[in-house]
Design an enzyme around this catalytic site. Structure first.
Site, mmCIF file in Angstrom:
data_model
loop_
_atom_site.group_PDB
_atom_site.id
_atom_site.type_symbol
_atom_site.label_atom_id
_atom_site.label_comp_id
_atom_site.label_asym_id
_atom_site.label_seq_id
_atom_site.Cartn_x
_atom_site.Cartn_y
_atom_site.Cartn_z
ATOM 1 N N ALA A 44 7.490 7.892 26.064
ATOM 2 C CA ALA A 44 6.058 7.846 25.755
ATOM 3 C C ALA A 44 5.422 6.633 26.418
ATOM 4 C CB ALA A 44 5.840 7.777 24.239
ATOM 5 N N TYR A 96 8.505 16.768 34.343
ATOM 6 C CA TYR A 96 9.948 17.001 34.432
ATOM 7 C C TYR A 96 10.283 17.941 35.588
ATOM 8 C CZ TYR A 96 9.616 14.978 29.752
ATOM 9 O OH TYR A 96 9.332 14.170 28.685
ATOM 10 N N ASN A 102 3.576 21.330 25.426
ATOM 11 C CA ASN A 102 3.356 20.098 26.189
ATOM 12 C C ASN A 102 3.546 20.361 27.689
ATOM 13 O OD1 ASN A 102 3.118 17.521 27.175
ATOM 14 N ND2 ASN A 102 4.504 16.594 25.667
ATOM 15 N N GLU A 120 14.540 17.870 25.365
ATOM 16 C CA GLU A 120 13.733 18.893 24.727
ATOM 17 C C GLU A 120 12.278 18.453 24.810
ATOM 18 O OE1 GLU A 120 17.744 19.029 22.910
ATOM 19 O OE2 GLU A 120 16.259 17.429 22.838
#
Length: 151
Positions: free
Chosen positions: A76, A121, A114, A109
């Protein structure tokens, strides 16, 4: 990506700064005790922080390094730096550390909703691996499992 950001291994002294980001970013934030356990007890845990030029923590990434695999536990950044490439920088640094420690695979995960994270990714060559039904206990949202094999 901002050149004024540096990346380093997290220490116990960084927990307060990381907790602020954790609480801002996640609907089910980890507790202080969880981070203390990760930093002091979990021999597989490796955490990184991103610091700005004022040495303020603006992001973090955690992973477990187990045998030849790495599992991202959380990543984050603060709202103020979103979109500046710091999340990507953290992931690239995590990949570097994982490879340096003998990992040949990384997995994580991510909420199926999202798409911003999923796109990051995928940019880093992660592939879809499957769905974990009802993975997130706050709203029972499914998680998309993603993975990348290092060449």
């Amino acid at each position: 990506m901002s050149e004024s950001v540096s990346y380093r291994k997290m220490t116990v002294a960084d927990i307060d700064g990381v907790l602020k980001i954790e609480q801002e970013a996640f609907s089910l934030p980890w507790t202080r005790d969880a981070f203390v356990q990760e930093m002091t007890t979990n021999l597989h845990a490796y955490y990184l922080v991103a610091e700005d030029q004022d040495q303020q923590i603006v992001g973090f990434c955690g992973m477990w390094l187990v045998m030849d695999e790495s599992h991202i536990t959380n990543v984050a950044v603060t709202e103020q730096v979103k979109g500046q490439g710091i999340g990507e920088g953290l992931m690239r640094e995590a990949i570097r550390v994982a490879k340096e420690n003998g990992a040949v695979l990384m997995t994580l995960e991510v909420r199926v909703s999202n798409t911003i994270a999923q796109n990051l990714y995928r940019k880093l060559d992660f592939q879809n691996g499957g769905i974990r039904k009802g993975y997130y206990s706050d709203n029972l949202e499914d998680a998309l499992v993603m993975w990348v094999e290092f060449k």
